[in-house]
Each structure stands twice: as structure tokens, then as C-alpha cells.
Design an enzyme around this catalytic site. Sequence first.
Site, mmCIF file in Angstrom:
data_model
loop_
_atom_site.group_PDB
_atom_site.id
_atom_site.type_symbol
_atom_site.label_atom_id
_atom_site.label_comp_id
_atom_site.label_asym_id
_atom_site.label_seq_id
_atom_site.Cartn_x
_atom_site.Cartn_y
_atom_site.Cartn_z
ATOM 1 N N GLU A 104 -4.434 -0.331 0.244
ATOM 2 C CA GLU A 104 -3.398 -1.295 -0.093
ATOM 3 C C GLU A 104 -2.035 -0.816 0.392
ATOM 4 O O GLU A 104 -1.736 0.380 0.389
ATOM 5 C CB GLU A 104 -3.384 -1.524 -1.605
ATOM 6 N N CYS A 151 5.615 0.544 1.082
ATOM 7 C CA CYS A 151 4.913 1.660 0.447
ATOM 8 C C CYS A 151 3.523 1.733 1.071
ATOM 9 O O CYS A 151 2.729 0.803 0.937
ATOM 10 C CB CYS A 151 4.838 1.393 -1.054
ATOM 11 N N CYS A 172 -8.117 9.210 -3.572
ATOM 12 C CA CYS A 172 -7.416 10.503 -3.642
ATOM 13 C C CYS A 172 -8.325 11.498 -4.328
ATOM 14 O O CYS A 172 -9.022 11.164 -5.282
ATOM 15 C CB CYS A 172 -6.107 10.357 -4.418
ATOM 16 N N CYS A 189 -5.136 12.768 -10.775
ATOM 17 C CA CYS A 189 -4.117 12.824 -11.835
ATOM 18 C C CYS A 189 -4.536 11.846 -12.936
ATOM 19 O O CYS A 189 -5.054 10.760 -12.644
ATOM 20 C CB CYS A 189 -2.745 12.458 -11.279
ATOM 21 N N CYS A 242 -3.351 7.920 -12.916
ATOM 22 C CA CYS A 242 -3.223 7.226 -11.635
ATOM 23 C C CYS A 242 -4.506 6.462 -11.278
ATOM 24 O O CYS A 242 -5.592 7.046 -11.239
ATOM 25 C CB CYS A 242 -2.903 8.253 -10.551
ATOM 26 N N GLY A 263 -3.383 7.984 -2.113
ATOM 27 C CA GLY A 263 -3.650 9.257 -1.451
ATOM 28 C C GLY A 263 -2.539 10.281 -1.532
ATOM 29 O O GLY A 263 -1.403 9.980 -1.882
ATOM 30 N N GLU A 264 -2.913 11.526 -1.220
ATOM 31 C CA GLU A 264 -1.955 12.628 -1.213
ATOM 32 C C GLU A 264 -1.634 12.945 0.255
ATOM 33 O O GLU A 264 -2.468 13.518 0.978
ATOM 34 C CB GLU A 264 -2.571 13.842 -1.934
ATOM 35 N N SER A 287 6.016 11.498 -0.605
ATOM 36 C CA SER A 287 5.874 11.907 -2.002
ATOM 37 C C SER A 287 4.628 12.761 -2.146
ATOM 38 O O SER A 287 3.558 12.400 -1.668
ATOM 39 C CB SER A 287 5.755 10.653 -2.880
ATOM 40 N N SER A 317 6.226 14.771 -7.296
ATOM 41 C CA SER A 317 5.726 14.110 -8.501
ATOM 42 C C SER A 317 5.601 15.165 -9.595
ATOM 43 O O SER A 317 4.606 15.875 -9.654
ATOM 44 C CB SER A 317 4.359 13.489 -8.217
ATOM 45 N N LEU A 318 6.596 15.263 -10.442
ATOM 46 C CA LEU A 318 6.610 16.339 -11.436
ATOM 47 C C LEU A 318 5.926 15.894 -12.738
ATOM 48 O O LEU A 318 4.957 16.485 -13.168
ATOM 49 C CB LEU A 318 8.048 16.786 -11.678
ATOM 50 N N HIS A 319 6.474 14.906 -13.376
ATOM 51 C CA HIS A 319 5.871 14.244 -14.559
ATOM 52 C C HIS A 319 5.788 15.094 -15.821
ATOM 53 O O HIS A 319 5.354 14.596 -16.863
ATOM 54 C CB HIS A 319 4.472 13.698 -14.261
ATOM 55 N N ASN A 329 2.682 2.522 -15.370
ATOM 56 C CA ASN A 329 2.099 1.195 -15.143
ATOM 57 C C ASN A 329 0.635 1.246 -15.523
ATOM 58 O O ASN A 329 -0.105 2.101 -15.036
ATOM 59 C CB ASN A 329 2.243 0.802 -13.670
ATOM 60 N N CYS A 349 3.688 1.071 -8.832
ATOM 61 C CA CYS A 349 3.306 2.475 -8.648
ATOM 62 C C CYS A 349 2.053 2.807 -9.435
ATOM 63 O O CYS A 349 1.974 2.520 -10.625
ATOM 64 C CB CYS A 349 4.380 3.390 -9.226
#
Length: 387
Positions: free
Chosen positions: A107, A120, A127, A131, A134, A181-182, A213, A235-237, A314, A357
Site C-alpha cells: 500500500e 508515504c 515486515c 512491533c 503495528c 516494512g523496515e 523512518s 521510531s522510539l515509542h 491508530n 500510520c
Amino acid sequence: MSASCAEIAQTEEPQKVKVNLLGLSAEKLALFFADIGEKPFRATQVLKWIHQMGVDDFDQMTNLSKNLRERLKETAEIVAPEVVSQQDSADGTSKWLIRVNGGSCIETVFIPEKDRGTLCISSQIGCSLDCSFCATGKQGFNRDLTAAEIIGQVWIAAKSFGSLGPKAGRVVSNVVLMGMGEPLLNFDNVVDAMSLMLHDNGYGLSKRRVTLSTSGVVPMLDRLGDVSDVSLAISLHAPNDKLRNELVPINKKYPIAMLLDSARRYLEKMPDNRRKITVEYTLIDQVNDRNEHAHELAELLSDIPCKINLIPFNSFEGSDYKRVSNTTLSRFRDILHNAGHTATIRTTRGDDIAAACGQLAGTVNDKTRRSERYRRQDQEQPVRFVN
Ligand code: SAH
Ligand code: SF4
């Protein structure tokens, strides 16, 4: 008696594999033309035809001789992945479902704003990093996208807006590698695709308008700084390893201190010392949204040139995590502001078409079988919250 497979194989002409020029960086395209005995300016012409005119048919490349066009048709092709559907959100966001070789779908999302248009894009099918919050991670992993499939997303979007070509207004002004994906786990293809985004004869975007990212693949981040100077988002979170280990499992391998050191090194390699990294922090209700977390985060980032982007979680099917309230978002942001940080709240766009996201899932032929396990776990027990 019918012919055996071996006989057929012997009598049929071997199929020539054509080179897909769409994903070749300017340097690789120049090498391709050198290999067929052509001058470098031919590569420049073809680069412009593909990425600035959106042309995928050699016959339309009118400044190439007929002979060269015929030779190109024999050895090369320009093939973008196939658009399955385009959905438009009430807020102007568009999402494309794109089928890639092998049948999976990825996508790509376009988010128009007053002063820019951000695309984006995805870098992998699914991935491998899983996480906990996600949707992409929960789909499992199939494979890396090729450079043609990565830049193909920009090509498709720009072409659909008619914004390719020297006289066209630029609709896609920014590109973020924040889709599925990473990106650092698909290093070479991502670097080639980004080089086309930045190249004057490609999309001509400034390095500040292309953002990669990452969830923190430290050795690859160190390599990135040697070959590219795009904007970086991490991406810390979570403000500490205990919590981050739960949310972003790769943290167990490359903990926060290592990641922040690597991000610092990345900035140091940039010629322009005014650059900042973006720190992404997805706020999840009752997980990482307490005042103490905000204070700890402010302290952790006190000596890093950064801006903090707060993303409200989200939701997606199968996840028990909950979105934070607007009050919590503002409270968290204010604590960061008061500690002297620049912090912004990312407005959720396109969630009516699952384009926000972390909602991107596509259709992944999952080779890890994680999606099966996730669905099973989902039926048997709720996903556990982190305290
Ligand atoms: N793999 C890369 C890039 C893709 S994810 C990375 O992790 O950085 C892009 C951003 O969306 C990341 O910051 C990611 O943490 C965030 N994200 C993932 N799932 C989300 C969700 N459900 N809600 C909000 N943000 C999410
Ligand atoms: Fe992969 Fe990024 Fe999703 Fe983590 S947040 S699973 S790294 S896409």
C-alpha cells in the site's frame, strides 16, 4: 508419443531476461548504456523520459534513434508494479493497493496538505520486526521490494496526478518511507530508489523532503550516513529499554542508547549542522502515555538535535491497544514543550480508508506464518497490555 520436458527445453529458445530500467539509479543506468556501447548522455535522456515524463514505452523516446530503441526493446523494459485499486478518503488522502510480482499487495498513501503533498511509500512486503502495535508487523513478512517496486510507487502517484514532466506542478513534494516494512533491512534497493528521488534528472526532491523512518537497525543506520543524507526519523515509542523491548522487539538487539548514538553519528556526518532528526512516539492508551514517560523522554533527548512527533495510536482489527484521548496528547506535548523540546502532534489522516500510520497491511503472502499465529492468539486470548 508426446515430447518430454527435456526435449522441449532443448528445442525452445532460452528466454532472455530483460533489465527493468525503472529501478536503476542514474549511475547504474549509465553503466547499462556503457555496457551496450552507448554514450552517457543516452542514460540521461532515458532517465528523464522515465522519471520526468512518465514514459514506459521506448517508441515514445523520440530523441533516441530508431536503431537504439529497437535494441533497447530487445534487452530492457520499464515496468511498474500493477495498481489494483485507488481509494480516496473524505479528507483528500488517497491510498493505492499495488500488486507486486509474486501476487502480494503493498500500500502507498498520498496525503495532501496546504503547502505540500506527502507520499508515504512501502519498502518491504510486510515486515519481519513485529512491533506490537503495528498492523504491518502482524501481517508477517514476504520479501524485500525491488528498487523498481519502491520508486515505482512514486512513479505511479506522480503519473496519476499528471505531475510528471518539466512543466507540471509538483504534487508529490515530499516522500516518507513510513509505509510497510523496515527500510534499513532492504538497504541497497532503498538507497537506489532514494537516489532517484533526489536526482536532478529524476524527481529532483531536496534531501530535506525525503525521510527514512527506522525502528533502529543500528549497523545499517551507520552505513546509511556514509551513502545518503536524507532526513532521518527514528521510531522510539518508549523512553526506556524495559518498555521499548515490549513495543519494538529489535530494541533487545539495539537498545536505546545504541540507537541514539547512531542517530547522533548520522547527524554528525551531514555537511549541514542545522539538521535535526525526527523522533516518532506513538502514544498508546495506558501503555506509554503517562506524565513520567513524557518527563523521561524529555530528559533522554535533552542533548539530541531533534523534533518529537507524537502519533496517536491508530487501531486495527485484532489489536487491543487503544487510542489516547486528545487531552492526553496535549498534556504529553506540553510536558515536552516545557522541557524545551519541539513537539508536534501528527494529525491522523485517511483512517476512513485504513491509510493512517500503522494501518497499512496490504495482502502479504506471509512466509513467516506470523499472521496465522497472530490470528490464533487473537481468537484465544486478548493481546496483553504492557504496564
Ligand atoms: N519500519 C519503519 C517505517 C514504517 S512504520 C519504522 O518502524 O519506523 C512508520 C511509523 O508508523 C513508525 O513510526 C511506526 O512506529 C508507526 N506506527 C506503526 N504502527 C502504528 C499504529 N498502529 N499507530 C500509529 N503509528 C504506528
Ligand atoms: Fe516493521 Fe516499522 Fe511496523 Fe515495526 S513499526 S513492525 S519496524 S513496519
